[in-house]
Scaffold this motif. Structure first.
Motif, PDB file in Angstrom:
ATOM      1  N   LEU A 291       0.852  -1.195   0.000  1.00  0.00           N
ATOM      2  CA  LEU A 291       0.000   0.000   0.000  1.00  0.00           C
ATOM      3  C   LEU A 291       0.883   1.238   0.000  1.00  0.00           C
ATOM      4  N   ALA A 292       0.562   2.162  -0.907  1.00  0.00           N
ATOM      5  CA  ALA A 292       1.300   3.416  -0.991  1.00  0.00           C
ATOM      6  C   ALA A 292       0.304   4.566  -1.016  1.00  0.00           C
ATOM      7  N   GLY A 293       0.393   5.469  -0.042  1.00  0.00           N
ATOM      8  CA  GLY A 293      -0.536   6.595   0.005  1.00  0.00           C
ATOM      9  C   GLY A 293      -1.900   6.178   0.508  1.00  0.00           C
ATOM     10  N   SER A 294      -2.894   6.975   0.167  1.00  0.00           N
ATOM     11  CA  SER A 294      -4.258   6.745   0.676  1.00  0.00           C
ATOM     12  C   SER A 294      -5.235   6.351  -0.420  1.00  0.00           C
ATOM     13  N   ARG A 295      -4.722   5.990  -1.584  1.00  0.00           N
ATOM     14  CA  ARG A 295      -5.592   5.739  -2.737  1.00  0.00           C
ATOM     15  C   ARG A 295      -6.541   4.566  -2.520  1.00  0.00           C
TER      16      ARG A 295
END
Length: 311
Positions: A183-187
């Protein structure tokens, strides 16, 4: 009609109109070779004078032939084709990318492997396709050459299903349970959160089962796989629902019915244990338990006994 023959020339050889007659004991050359052979014989005999630049031309042709041979044998032909065609209007100057949402164009360009003078003629689209397909989010990809100088890349990406928590690590997974990427960021924070070993392999059917009860599903914040045998639900108010190993759907239906009747899921409850077929075990939150004890003590007075204390 005279035939050109090969063999030792003797005094019996006949010259007629500058051509060679039949030589006794010789053999007839193929028709395609006769005219060049006659010309060579005339040059050799001095009847025909070569131009002054003939030897230079012959030397250039000879050197060119050896150079071409060395290029082919040495495996340098693709590089030569690239260099020549790139400088004659076939250098790739545009890449059209479509279908990518999670994969950056920069990563795709990097996998294509252009150097500014890459020729479309000698470019291998299959090798580029394999390199792009190795990117985490890429399910499939096609690479097509559009002459004179354009490369077309069409990407089909993997479909994210849930976030899988392993300790402190969060990964995006497919419905098959395969990890796509960390998971990268809040997307992707709106995806269902599944927790525990073995959760991705069993989550699809269970999440779909819970989705059949919208009034419950909208409050679920986590699906926890316990000992790879059963599920717990974590709700938005911190409540935990312990579901049985079998008969989960019946337990969900009972839970929704209890909530509709008694607003059970809105009470100050820490957990609801539904693993037993003959009873429902409700654990109050610490604050609710303290308040309950105080109420009972006030009501019962001297008859009050704290929970668990023997009389």
């Amino acid at each position: 009609m005279f035939s050109l023959t090969s063999g030792r020339v003797t005094d019996s050889a006949v010259r007629t109109r500058g051509g060679w007659g039949m030589i006794p004991g010789g053999f007839v050359l193929p028709r395609l070779l006769r005219r060049p052979a006659r010309l060579a014989a005339r040059v050799w005999s001095g009847e025909v004078a070569l131009p002054s630049f003939a030897m230079a031309t012959l030397s250039v042709a000879l050197i060119g032939s050896f150079s071409a041979y060395g290029t082919v044998v040495g495996g340098h032909l693709p590089a030569v084709v690239q260099a020549v065609t790139a400088r004659t209007g076939f250098a790739i100057d545009e890449i059209r990318v479509s279908g990518n949402h999670e994969t950056s164009e920069i990563d795709i360009f990097d996998r294509v492997g252009l150097d500014g003078w890459t020729s479309l003629v000698g470019f291998d689209p299959e090798e580029a396709r394999e390199r792009i397909a190795s990117l985490p989010w890429v399910e499939s990809v096609s690479v097509r050459k559009v002459y004179p100088a354009t490369l077309e890349v069409k990407v089909v990406e993997k479909a994210p299903f849930a976030l899988w928590q392993q300790g402190s690590r969060l990964s995006v997974v497919e419905q098959s349970g395969e990890i796509i990427a960390p998971l990268a960021g809040s997307r992707h924070l709106d995806l269902p959160l599944i927790v525990g070993a073995g959760a991705p392999e069993h989550a699809v059917s269970f999440v779909a089962m819970v989705a059949g009860y919208p009034q419950l599903a909208t409050r679920v914040r986590g699906y926890v796989r316990v000992s790879e045998r059963r599920w717990d639900l974590r709700l938005d108010n911190g409540m935990t629902i312990n579901l049985p190993e079998t008969g989960e759907e019946r337990a969900l239906a009972d839970l929704v019915a209890l909530d509709a009747r008694d607003e059970l899921l809105s009470r100050d409850v820490e957990s609801i244990d539904m693993r037993f077929s003959d009873r429902l075990v409700v654990k109050l939150s610490p604050d609710a338990a303290t308040a309950r004890e105080a109420t009972l003590k006030e009501r019962l007075g001297k008859q009050y006994r704290p929970a668990g204390e023997n009389i």
